[in-house]
Design a protein around this motif. Structure first.
Motif, short mmCIF file in Angstrom:
data_model
loop_
_atom_site.label_atom_id
_atom_site.label_comp_id
_atom_site.label_asym_id
_atom_site.label_seq_id
_atom_site.Cartn_x
_atom_site.Cartn_y
_atom_site.Cartn_z
N ASP B 227 0.81 -1.22 0.00
CA ASP B 227 0.00 0.00 0.00
C ASP B 227 0.84 1.28 0.00
O ASP B 227 0.30 2.38 0.08
N ASN B 228 2.15 1.12 -0.07
CA ASN B 228 3.03 2.29 -0.12
C ASN B 228 3.92 2.25 -1.36
O ASN B 228 5.15 2.15 -1.26
N PRO B 229 3.31 2.30 -2.55
CA PRO B 229 4.12 2.20 -3.77
C PRO B 229 5.01 3.43 -3.93
O PRO B 229 4.65 4.53 -3.51
N ARG B 230 6.19 3.20 -4.49
CA ARG B 230 7.10 4.30 -4.81
C ARG B 230 7.04 4.50 -6.33
O ARG B 230 7.17 3.54 -7.08
N ALA B 231 6.85 5.72 -6.76
CA ALA B 231 6.85 6.01 -8.21
C ALA B 231 8.31 6.14 -8.64
O ALA B 231 8.94 7.16 -8.41
N LEU B 232 8.83 5.09 -9.22
CA LEU B 232 10.25 5.08 -9.62
C LEU B 232 10.39 5.41 -11.10
O LEU B 232 9.46 5.19 -11.88
N THR B 233 11.55 5.90 -11.47
CA THR B 233 11.91 6.00 -12.89
C THR B 233 13.13 5.11 -13.09
O THR B 233 13.82 4.78 -12.11
N PRO B 234 13.42 4.72 -14.32
CA PRO B 234 14.60 3.86 -14.53
C PRO B 234 15.90 4.55 -14.11
O PRO B 234 16.85 3.89 -13.73
N THR B 235 15.91 5.88 -14.16
CA THR B 235 17.14 6.63 -13.88
C THR B 235 17.66 6.32 -12.47
O THR B 235 16.94 6.50 -11.48
N GLY B 236 18.87 5.83 -12.43
CA GLY B 236 19.51 5.58 -11.15
C GLY B 236 19.20 4.23 -10.54
O GLY B 236 19.80 3.86 -9.52
N LEU B 237 18.27 3.50 -11.12
CA LEU B 237 17.99 2.15 -10.58
C LEU B 237 19.23 1.28 -10.78
O LEU B 237 19.87 1.31 -11.84
N ARG B 238 19.56 0.50 -9.75
CA ARG B 238 20.75 -0.36 -9.83
C ARG B 238 20.31 -1.79 -10.19
O ARG B 238 19.64 -2.45 -9.39
N ILE B 239 20.67 -2.19 -11.37
CA ILE B 239 20.22 -3.47 -11.90
C ILE B 239 21.42 -4.41 -12.04
O ILE B 239 22.42 -4.07 -12.68
N ALA B 240 21.30 -5.60 -11.44
CA ALA B 240 22.35 -6.61 -11.56
C ALA B 240 22.05 -7.47 -12.79
O ALA B 240 21.07 -8.21 -12.80
N LEU B 241 22.86 -7.36 -13.81
CA LEU B 241 22.67 -8.16 -15.03
C LEU B 241 23.29 -9.54 -14.78
O LEU B 241 24.50 -9.68 -14.71
N PHE B 347 22.41 -9.40 -1.27
CA PHE B 347 22.77 -8.60 -2.45
C PHE B 347 21.91 -7.32 -2.51
O PHE B 347 22.15 -6.45 -3.35
N PHE B 348 20.91 -7.26 -1.66
CA PHE B 348 20.05 -6.07 -1.60
C PHE B 348 20.32 -5.36 -0.28
O PHE B 348 20.64 -6.02 0.70
N PRO B 349 20.25 -4.03 -0.20
CA PRO B 349 19.79 -3.09 -1.22
C PRO B 349 20.90 -2.59 -2.17
O PRO B 349 20.69 -1.59 -2.82
N ARG B 350 22.03 -3.32 -2.23
CA ARG B 350 23.06 -2.91 -3.20
C ARG B 350 22.45 -2.82 -4.60
O ARG B 350 22.82 -1.93 -5.38
N PHE B 351 21.55 -3.74 -4.93
CA PHE B 351 20.81 -3.69 -6.20
C PHE B 351 19.32 -3.45 -5.93
O PHE B 351 18.83 -3.79 -4.85
N ASP B 352 18.65 -2.89 -6.92
CA ASP B 352 17.19 -2.78 -6.85
C ASP B 352 16.52 -4.03 -7.39
O ASP B 352 15.39 -4.35 -7.01
N ALA B 353 17.20 -4.69 -8.31
CA ALA B 353 16.65 -5.94 -8.87
C ALA B 353 17.77 -6.69 -9.58
O ALA B 353 18.75 -6.07 -10.04
N VAL B 354 17.62 -7.99 -9.66
CA VAL B 354 18.50 -8.84 -10.47
C VAL B 354 17.75 -9.12 -11.77
O VAL B 354 16.58 -9.52 -11.75
N LEU B 355 18.41 -8.87 -12.89
CA LEU B 355 17.82 -9.09 -14.22
C LEU B 355 18.43 -10.36 -14.79
O LEU B 355 19.66 -10.48 -14.88
#
Lengths: 427, 427
Positions: B227-241, B347-355
């Protein structure tokens, strides 16, 4: 001797030898139930004709199963295709499911006569208590949540019955009612068709009058190693006498039971060694509560949304996370449990079994307080097999048991130990 | 634009605004189904009048729920009180259960219109395949085991559908069919009333056309932090490829999808970092198989004993432990999984998501091969949330997706990330 007085293993032997039929045994159990049910109130559903017809069908069967002809009662939060499953909840009064729970399906396929449904604490969790009374003293609880199943086996109504354990719902009632009970390794018996409270904890268990009775059920479920029993004697068995981290909560009779069991085993030649669990185990009881309440949030959500007015407040509390269990707390609990499971397995084969209290004392007076699960809940979270064994009588003449505990998947080996030590522990 | 073309979130908005009714949306979906079902074969049970009556009941409701008026298809190994649940097995043909599975109960209580049952691999495990075809190319599989659910959402037949994932049964079909799919953290959604294969792995998942659709369902299940969504943009998101330990099994189009997703995210301002999982993760795929086959032993025992002749050999194989999984091997798998779960959360919060890849490539031709679950099964054992996102078209014009993965209980945060990255990844 009436057939209802036979243990499951004895009855199975006579049925195999052709000196007893499923029908005669079922009829005898039904007579015992008719006589005692007004006092004990173990059953929520019992249709004598249906039970007798099931018995006759078994008698006509071509291939005798492992539980051939043995009347088996089922806790009333486990589905049965031919009987309603009411969960002791007004939401599910008279509910008819289309198929048997997996454990019932296995028992039935192995020739068990599913005789009726036994009363339970609501959803095997909280809310309403069973009406069942302790057969040793009807002013007292048989324990819970598997109230009716434990009482029915203790009172000779059935040789076998299914319970479940999420905290202490199988082994504690076994202690209160003076019967043997088994909570196997978590996950070995499919819980499908039993009401979910906590997927990490919910475990199908059962009651019998002897370890040999418990073994029959384990055979039906194809436990690892169950077909290679070892005939053990108490002599030389290495038993870890383990008061455990909750010892301060044990009543004098629970302490006496553990001490007595230890002394009797030592006198019989076992090597009994005082055993203290290392520090991380001190938090496992707390971790079990975090898992229980954390997972309980999702377990009753459908009921809370579908029929809020008829759902007991206890379940709304769980859905609303009344204990405020955070995801971080759940992860702490999951990871601690995983660590301690591995540690606990490491105590074997140094020991053949860990001997520890089965309950905090005698069965409490009344129906509301079904007893403290604290001597069971940590073992439930550790996923290890537990066998409850009757030991002494307490100050009020009520049974007080102990339990033996083995490593994960050591169920068959623990049954071997139980057969050797049970007659000694019972004195 | 026809109502069936709306995403769940769009349709929910119109229903809330009073410009669309549950009945009109359901009728539109039924028309789409009538048109496409001869080719796609997504459903095993569909009663249009029942669905329309459910929709009218929702329209009459006092309090709009989170899924108010949204047609929802249910994988046919999840119980429904008003429709049979056949598990694509001759043993359960036409089986009627007395109550909804927990997940169906929640969806229905939140106003979903349970529209019908979708075809599945037998018991969501092995044996018979679904008849369902891939809507993008009817000569190809939609994947499995949630075949009908993925295809139905992909083809506009329904905005939402339940699947399950034990290996790769939710996220892989999402990739093959070009839809969004979510496999939440294990245990958060009660699996009661869905067929058991493995209690450690079985997870309820769902399909939608957008991350906002997936979020609606997560809201219905009261996910932590939802119930507390954050409106994120891709800018600055840390993605582990993260190609992961099974990269060698990825077809060129799966490799291209991961690379493309990474490049698109980088171009949109995300910080994309190559990421290699440490050594213990290399064995998690094997551990998943040990758990799967080890727990599968008990999962189908009742069926194997009750009706052996009509049970597919695949399930007898599991009951007979055809892979010879020992208890020691299962303990190794359980303990490795526990270790890696804790490591992965770290591995979190070093990354926002693993892709990471969602499938090995395009959907295979034919009905028998539902694709390799190897890019999903390790995440299932790790209990972490996974969201499948469509990405590119492969050499045969078929959709190929990727997935983002978060830490345990990070479902709501992962949905925030999905809303930000999905439009970018889709290009």
């Amino acid at each position: 001797m009436e057939p209802w007085q036979l243990s499951a293993a004895e009855a199975a032997g006579r049925i195999k030898a052709g000196t007893l039929t499923a029908e005669a045994l079922t009829r005898s159990c039904l007579e015992r139930i008719a006589e005692r049910e007004p006092v004990v109130k173990a059953f929520t559903y019992l249709d004598p004709l249906l039970a007798l017809n099931s018995a006759r069908r078994v008698d006509k069967g071509y291939e005798p199963g492992i539980l051939h002809g043995l009347p088996f009662a089922v806790k009333d939060m486990i589905d049965t295709a031919d009987m309603p499953t009411s969960h002791n909840s007004p939401l599910y009064e008279g509910l008819r499911q289309g198929r048997d729970a997996a454990c019932v399906g296995v028992a039935r396929a192995e020739g068990a006569v599913i005789i009726g449904k036994t009363d339970t604490v609501e959803f095997a969790a909280a809310g309403r208590r069973a009406l069942t009374r302790n057969p040793h003293d009807p002013t007292r609880t048989p324990g819970g949540s598997s109230s009716g199943s434990a009482a029915a086996v203790a009172d000779g109504m059935v040789p076998l019955a299914f319970g479940t354990q999420t905290g202490g719902s199988t082994i504690r009632p076994a202690s209160f009612c003076g019967v043997h009970g088994m909570k196997p390794t978590h996950g070995v018996v499919n819980t499908e068709g039993a009401k979910r409270y906590s997927h990490t904890l919910d475990t199908i268990g059962w009651y019998g009058r002897t370890p040999a009775d418990l073994r029959l059920v384990a055979q039906a479920f194809r436990f690892y190693g169950i077909d290679n029993p070892r005939a053990l004697t108490p002599t030389g068995l290495r038993i870890a006498l383990c008061p455990g981290p909750n010892w301060a909560l044990a009543a004098p009779e629970a302490r006496e039971a553990l001490a007595t069991a230890g002394k009797r085993l030592e006198a019989a030649g076992a090597i009994v060694e005082d055993f203290t669990l290392p520090p991380p185990f001190g938090e496992v009881t707390e971790a079990q509560l975090a898992v229980l309440y954390g997972e309980g949030r999702g377990a009753f959500l459908a009921e809370a949304l579908t029929d809020p007015g008829r759902l007991h407040d206890d379940f709304h509390d769980r859905v609303n996370n009344f204990q405020g269990v955070s995801p971080q707390r759940m992860l702490w609990a999951y990871d601690l449990a995983a660590e301690c499971r591995k540690l606990f397995d490491g105590f074997f084969p140094r020991f053949d079994a860990v001997l520890t209290p089965a309950a905090a004392g005698e069965a409490p007076v009344g129906r509301q307080d079904t007893g403290n699960p604290v001597f069971n809940s940590m073992w439930t979270l550790l996923h290890v097999p537990c066998i409850g064994i009757p030991c002494i009588k307490g100050p009020n003449g009520m049974p007080v048991g102990v339990q033996i505990v083995g490593p994960r998947f050591g169920d068959a080996e623990l049954l071997d130990v139980a057969e050797a030590v049970s007659p000694v522990i019972m004195g």
